[in-house]
Design a protein around this motif. Structure first.
Motif, PDB file in Angstrom:
ATOM      1  N   GLY A 125      -2.354  14.247  -6.382  1.00  0.00           N
ATOM      2  CA  GLY A 125      -3.385  13.224  -6.395  1.00  0.00           C
ATOM      3  C   GLY A 125      -2.954  11.863  -6.915  1.00  0.00           C
ATOM      4  O   GLY A 125      -3.763  10.946  -6.979  1.00  0.00           O
ATOM      5  N   GLU A 126      -1.678  11.733  -7.294  1.00  0.00           N
ATOM      6  CA  GLU A 126      -1.198  10.450  -7.820  1.00  0.00           C
ATOM      7  C   GLU A 126      -0.664   9.581  -6.681  1.00  0.00           C
ATOM      8  O   GLU A 126       0.227   9.983  -5.945  1.00  0.00           O
ATOM      9  N   ARG A 127      -1.225   8.372  -6.573  1.00  0.00           N
ATOM     10  CA  ARG A 127      -0.823   7.422  -5.528  1.00  0.00           C
ATOM     11  C   ARG A 127      -0.693   6.053  -6.161  1.00  0.00           C
ATOM     12  O   ARG A 127      -1.606   5.602  -6.851  1.00  0.00           O
ATOM     13  N   VAL A 128       0.437   5.377  -5.922  1.00  0.00           N
ATOM     14  CA  VAL A 128       0.664   4.051  -6.494  1.00  0.00           C
ATOM     15  C   VAL A 128       0.983   3.060  -5.377  1.00  0.00           C
ATOM     16  O   VAL A 128       1.414   3.451  -4.304  1.00  0.00           O
ATOM     17  N   LYS A 129       0.767   1.780  -5.672  1.00  0.00           N
ATOM     18  CA  LYS A 129       1.121   0.717  -4.732  1.00  0.00           C
ATOM     19  C   LYS A 129       2.391   0.047  -5.227  1.00  0.00           C
ATOM     20  O   LYS A 129       2.515  -0.263  -6.406  1.00  0.00           O
ATOM     21  N   ALA A 130       3.326  -0.169  -4.311  1.00  0.00           N
ATOM     22  CA  ALA A 130       4.596  -0.822  -4.641  1.00  0.00           C
ATOM     23  C   ALA A 130       4.692  -2.118  -3.844  1.00  0.00           C
ATOM     24  O   ALA A 130       4.658  -2.095  -2.608  1.00  0.00           O
ATOM     25  N   GLN A 131       4.799  -3.229  -4.557  1.00  0.00           N
ATOM     26  CA  GLN A 131       4.918  -4.534  -3.914  1.00  0.00           C
ATOM     27  C   GLN A 131       6.347  -4.711  -3.393  1.00  0.00           C
ATOM     28  O   GLN A 131       7.303  -4.533  -4.143  1.00  0.00           O
ATOM     29  N   MET A 132       6.501  -5.057  -2.134  1.00  0.00           N
ATOM     30  CA  MET A 132       7.796  -5.266  -1.506  1.00  0.00           C
ATOM     31  C   MET A 132       8.011  -6.746  -1.244  1.00  0.00           C
ATOM     32  O   MET A 132       7.080  -7.471  -0.909  1.00  0.00           O
TER      33      MET A 132
END
Length: 106
Positions: free
Chosen positions: A59-66
């Motif tokens: 259930g862990e979801r993160v956003k990564a800025q590219m």
């Protein structure tokens, strides 16, 4: 690398005893690599400015800025599913380092 087929399109451009270079292309929002565990250290070079969503499991979801052309490095063992979080097509180049620091494949 992938154990679960996703909708992103991998294109291997180099594959020898030292490195494997793959372009991952995501045609639309939600396209993904599929759940996988990295068997080697690797470098990713984004070919766009935007966001990737990383499903880390449980259930862990993160956003990564590219940022276009700005690489990042990760070590062996990373498990995840990478998802296009943008409203446009995007891609990155992944370089897997097939030899360990002591010069062999171990």
């Amino acid at each position: 690398m992938c154990s679960d087929s996703g909708s992103a399109i991998p294109t291997v451009t180099i594959d020898n005893d030292r490195v494997r270079v793959t372009e991952w292309r995501f045609k639309q929002r939600g396209d993904n690599t599929g759940w996988h565990r990295h068997a080697y250290d690797y470098v990713v070079i984004p070919l766009f400015d935007g966001v990737l969503e990383i499903n880390l499991g449980q259930g862990e979801r993160v956003k990564a800025q590219m940022q276009n052309g700005v690489p990042y490095y990760r070590e062996i063992g990373v498990e995840h599913d990478v998802i296009n979080g943008n409203d446009f097509e995007c891609a990155f180049v992944e370089v897997e380092l097939l030899q360990s620091r002591n010069g062999n494949g171990d």
